[in-house]
Motif scaffolding. Structure first.
Motif, short mmCIF file in Angstrom:
data_model
loop_
_atom_site.label_atom_id
_atom_site.label_comp_id
_atom_site.label_asym_id
_atom_site.label_seq_id
_atom_site.Cartn_x
_atom_site.Cartn_y
_atom_site.Cartn_z
N TYR A 105 20.65 -5.10 -22.54
CA TYR A 105 20.18 -3.94 -21.78
C TYR A 105 20.18 -4.21 -20.29
N TYR A 106 20.11 -3.15 -19.53
CA TYR A 106 19.95 -3.24 -18.08
C TYR A 106 18.82 -2.32 -17.66
N THR A 107 18.25 -2.61 -16.50
CA THR A 107 17.34 -1.65 -15.90
C THR A 107 17.84 -1.37 -14.49
N PRO A 108 17.79 -0.12 -14.05
CA PRO A 108 18.09 0.14 -12.64
C PRO A 108 17.16 -0.68 -11.75
N VAL A 109 17.72 -1.26 -10.68
CA VAL A 109 16.94 -2.09 -9.76
C VAL A 109 17.13 -1.57 -8.35
N LEU A 110 16.03 -1.24 -7.68
CA LEU A 110 16.09 -0.74 -6.31
C LEU A 110 15.41 -1.73 -5.37
N ALA A 111 16.09 -2.05 -4.26
CA ALA A 111 15.57 -3.07 -3.34
C ALA A 111 15.34 -2.48 -1.95
N PRO A 112 14.08 -2.23 -1.58
CA PRO A 112 13.80 -1.69 -0.25
C PRO A 112 13.85 -2.77 0.83
N ALA A 113 14.21 -2.33 2.05
CA ALA A 113 14.27 -3.27 3.18
C ALA A 113 13.11 -3.06 4.15
N GLY A 114 12.31 -2.05 3.91
CA GLY A 114 11.20 -1.79 4.82
C GLY A 114 10.16 -0.94 4.12
N GLN A 172 8.95 2.16 4.89
CA GLN A 172 9.32 3.56 4.65
C GLN A 172 10.20 3.67 3.41
N GLU A 173 11.20 2.81 3.38
CA GLU A 173 12.13 2.89 2.26
C GLU A 173 11.45 2.51 0.94
N ALA A 174 10.54 1.54 1.02
CA ALA A 174 9.80 1.14 -0.19
C ALA A 174 9.08 2.34 -0.78
N SER A 175 8.44 3.11 0.09
CA SER A 175 7.69 4.27 -0.41
C SER A 175 8.64 5.29 -1.03
N GLU A 199 0.83 -1.21 0.00
CA GLU A 199 0.00 0.00 0.00
C GLU A 199 0.86 1.26 0.00
N ALA A 200 1.94 1.21 0.75
CA ALA A 200 2.82 2.38 0.83
C ALA A 200 3.44 2.67 -0.54
N MET A 201 3.82 1.62 -1.26
CA MET A 201 4.40 1.81 -2.59
C MET A 201 3.36 2.42 -3.53
N ALA A 202 2.11 1.94 -3.39
CA ALA A 202 1.04 2.45 -4.24
C ALA A 202 0.78 3.93 -3.95
N GLU A 203 0.65 4.27 -2.68
CA GLU A 203 0.37 5.67 -2.32
C GLU A 203 1.53 6.57 -2.74
N SER A 204 2.73 6.05 -2.58
CA SER A 204 3.89 6.83 -2.98
C SER A 204 3.89 7.09 -4.48
N MET A 215 4.41 -6.76 5.02
CA MET A 215 4.49 -6.33 6.41
C MET A 215 3.94 -4.92 6.60
N MET A 216 3.46 -4.67 7.83
CA MET A 216 2.91 -3.36 8.16
C MET A 216 3.89 -2.61 9.03
N GLU A 217 4.15 -1.36 8.66
CA GLU A 217 5.02 -0.51 9.47
C GLU A 217 4.48 0.91 9.38
N PRO A 218 4.81 1.72 10.38
CA PRO A 218 4.43 3.13 10.24
C PRO A 218 5.24 3.77 9.13
N VAL A 219 4.64 4.67 8.41
CA VAL A 219 5.35 5.29 7.30
C VAL A 219 4.97 6.77 7.21
N THR A 220 5.98 7.58 6.96
CA THR A 220 5.73 9.00 6.73
C THR A 220 5.81 9.23 5.22
N LEU A 221 4.66 9.54 4.64
CA LEU A 221 4.65 9.71 3.19
C LEU A 221 4.99 11.15 2.85
N LYS A 222 5.82 11.27 1.86
CA LYS A 222 6.21 12.61 1.42
C LYS A 222 5.13 13.15 0.48
N ALA A 223 5.00 14.45 0.50
CA ALA A 223 3.98 15.09 -0.33
C ALA A 223 4.28 14.87 -1.80
#
Lengths: 354, 244, 72
Positions: A128-137, A139-142, A5-10, A170-178
């Motif tokens: 070809y390559y694509t940049p790949v980003l791997a979040p660990a939580g 907040q970082e996912a967002s 959900e955090a990734m979606a909202e972000s 997993m559920m964690e508190p997240v501060t979403l940036k505007a």
């Protein structure tokens, strides 16, 4: 919020104007969230007939200059590879989220890191390559989703988010940036975040040129090679500008553990336990899996006695560690198919191999 | 002197790469003519297929995107949903539309996407050397049906894709014509114009199937290829408006 | 007064498919003996102008090589 959900909202807050997806566990919360949120913002949500259709709808939306995203999990990402190759060939920006599950084949729906090779080596056909980003939580996912949109626009490339089922669910508190978090984190290096890029190449724009074409076909002799060379220049630029990582207690470390995603969280707990017993262990966590943070890893590995790579796979990222460091002191611990290397296993390994 | 039959502005003044007698050139011209006539020049976005017509953007003077084989309608969906006031069409062959892209075709039509599809049916895979297409006629020899397509050998029957699409609720217009003689060319022009008109009126998905000769693969002279469309193909794929 | 028409065929765009010749109702079009720049046969008008301005050649031409004019 869950990671999904955090990734979606972000994505919504990062200006994603188009989302197409197809149901697959463990990323369904993301699609469902977008189904609700995108129409609220008067943006486009489509449940596509397949992952193939979804990625190609994203291709179309991106071709007209919109920020576009799709998400899926491992088997679905395999299907999307055709489209990702076309996106890369046509130099279209897009964000693709893979909430990785166990494989091969249908596998299972548990957390895994077994798509590392696919993600970091292009994945589809062609050079070809694509940049790949791997979040660990969560907040970082967002934050990384926001960053991914900026990278995609800036370099005109598809960008992958490689999350695992644990991060997604997993559920964690997240501060979403505007809005785009990239600037604050210094992630979109190179000055302007391409969020405001004009995208003069896009279709359907009022412009002086009579015709814009989106293409990956270069049939004339030498034309494709020239195109490939142009792409290579881009990959090299990304390689030098976009390596990301984080470290934990590595300053005086005798032993370095390398892990990414949710596995790095488990390793971090093991590091804390071992430190209490005065064993000098540190964690190196790659955030960008491609480009691999080679410069930082080389620095972190200096003077270290042994390096342990821990993965939720049978050994994929360990190859990049070996390529980077070219030493014999690299060891691997991994479990696949939903098996997760546990804190105690890691602690025991370090103690045994002191 | 006054010009009475002039080439459309949306068509570039360059020679095409198609074989002599190929129907693509005619349909390219017809599409460009309709674009001119309906004054869509600034709003039109085409999606080119994989097949002989992939280079259509070398001949049209407006924005075009390539699409992966069979995915043209998915790409068009993405474009149209983002730019609903623009005019979006796909140009696809029988392999693209009725075989590898069948899911995209059916679902785009069934969603009622406000997109026009120009479907070129030449009963074979032309670019790859003349293999059996879903629309290959029974008995027709191709590279992969060297003895002629036989339904008894589980090679299937010619797929009536336009009729299937016409049965879907999201579809506003389906018609089939050919470019086998000047009268049919005129008819095809009329159908394409009607189909584009449906999109302007936001009526949903519209499709025009064009039976188009492939003299090279059929190993016929251009004239005889046209006759074959009229005498054989049009019997299996009857011409006319299927849904209005 | 009877209208007069002129067919103009772009010699080097023509691929010599012969469709315009086949469908011309007044047999106004022919293949000359020589070849065009691309080494292909090409269609041209006959010396005696019999064109009735029906547009058949324009419509059937797959290579957009035909234009038709009306003389004033």
């Amino acid at each position: 919020m869950t990671g999904n959900e955090a990734m979606a909202e972000s994505a919504v807050r990062s200006g994603c104007q188009f989302y197409a997806g197809y149901p697959i566990t463990p990323q369904n919360e993301l699609t469902a969230y977008m189904a609700k949120r995108m129409p609220e913002e008067k943006r486009v949500f489509i449940q596509a007939e397949s992952e193939l259709a979804a990625i190609n709808m994203v291709y179309g939306a991106s071709a007209v200059g919109r920020r576009a995203m799709t998400s899926s999990s491992s088997p679905g990402i395999s299907l999307k590879q055709e489209g990702i190759s076309y996106l890369a060939g046509s130099e279209l920006p897009a964000v693709i989220i893979n909430v990785v599950r166990g494989g091969p084949g249908l596998g299972n729906i548990a957390s895994a890191q077994s798509d590392y090779f696919q993600a970091t080596r292009g994945g589809g056909h062609g050079d070809y390559y694509t940049p790949v980003l791997a979040p660990a939580g969560v907040q970082e996912a967002s934050e990384l989703v926001s960053c991914a949109f900026d990278l995609a626009d800036f370099y005109r490339t598809p960008v992958l988010i490689l999350a695992d089922a644990i991060v997604g669910q997993m559920m964690e508190p997240v501060t979403l940036k505007a809005q785009s978090a990239a600037k604050q984190r210094g992630l979109a290096k190179g000055g302007r975040t391409a969020h405001s890029a004009r995208k003069d190449w896009a279709l359907g724009k009022k412009k002086k040129k009579p015709q814009n074409i989106i293409r990956s076909l270069f049939i004339k002799e030498g034309a494709l090679e020239a195109h490939n060379q142009k792409l290579l220049t881009k990959w090299n630029k990304i390689k030098s500008q976009q390596q990301r990582h984080s470290t934990y207690k590595i300053k005086d470390a005798d032993y370095l553990i390398v892990a990414y995603g949710s596995q790095a969280r488990i390793v971090q707990a093991a590091v804390d336990s071992l430190r209490k017993e005065k064993i000098k262990v540190g964690l190196f966590r790659p955030i960008s899996l491609w480009p691999y943070p080679v410069k930082a890893l080389k620095r972190a590995a200096k003077g270290v006695k042994k390096i342990l790579v821990v993965e939720q796979s049978l050994g994929q990222m360990v190859e990049d560690v070996k390529l980077t460091l070219a030493t014999k002191n690299i060891y691997f611990m991994g479990r696949a198919g939903g098996g997760i290397p546990q804190e105690t296993e890691i602690i025991n390994w370090i103690k045994k191999n002191l | 002197m006054k010009i009475i039959y002039d080439l459309p502005k949306s068509l570039k003044k360059v020679p095409a790469h198609y074989c002599p007698g190929c129907g693509h050139g005619i349909v390219h011209r017809l599409v460009a003519q309709v674009v001119d006539e309906l004054n869509l020049g600034k709003k039109i976005i085409g999606v080119a297929p994989v097949g002989c017509a992939v280079l259509a953007y070398d001949y049209w003077n407006f924005d075009v995107s390539e699409a992966a084989h069979g995915r043209a309608l998915a790409v068009a969906t993405g474009i149209k949903r983002c730019l609903p006031d623009n005019f979006v069409f796909t140009y696809q062959g029988d392999g693209d539309l009725a075989s590898i892209g069948l899911a995209e075709t059916i679902h785009t039509a069934n969603r009622g996407e406000n997109i026009t599809c120009v479907f070129i049916n030449n009963a074979c895979y032309g670019m790859t050397g003349g293999q059996m297409a879903p629309t290959t006629l029974l008995g027709q020899k191709t590279a992969t049906t060297p003895k002629g397509r036989e339904s008894e050998k589980k090679e299937g029957w010619p797929l009536q894709i336009s009729d299937i699409i016409a049965g879907l609720k999201g579809v506003s217009f389906v018609a089939r014509s050919s470019v086998s003689n000047p009268a049919r060319v005129k008819q095809t022009y009329g159908y394409i114009k009607q189909a584009f008109g449906k999109q302007i009126d936001k009526k949903g998905f519209s499709l025009v199937e064009v039976l188009s000769p492939c003299p090279t693969i059929w190993q016929k002279t251009p004239y005889k290829a046209g006759r074959w469309v009229e005498e054989k193909m049009s019997k299996v794929f009857p011409l006319g408006i299927i849904k209005k | 007064m009877k209208k007069k028409f002129q067919v103009k065929i772009e010699k080097n765009k023509c691929k010599g498919c012969g469709l315009c010749i086949a469908y011309c109702p007044v047999k106004h079009l022919v293949f000359p003996k020589d070849l065009n720049k691309k080494g292909r046969k090409y269609a041209q008008v006959n010396k005696e102008n019999k064109c009735i301005g029906c547009g058949a050649c324009f419509l059937i031409c797959p290579d957009a090589a035909v234009k038709i004019y009306e003389e004033k």
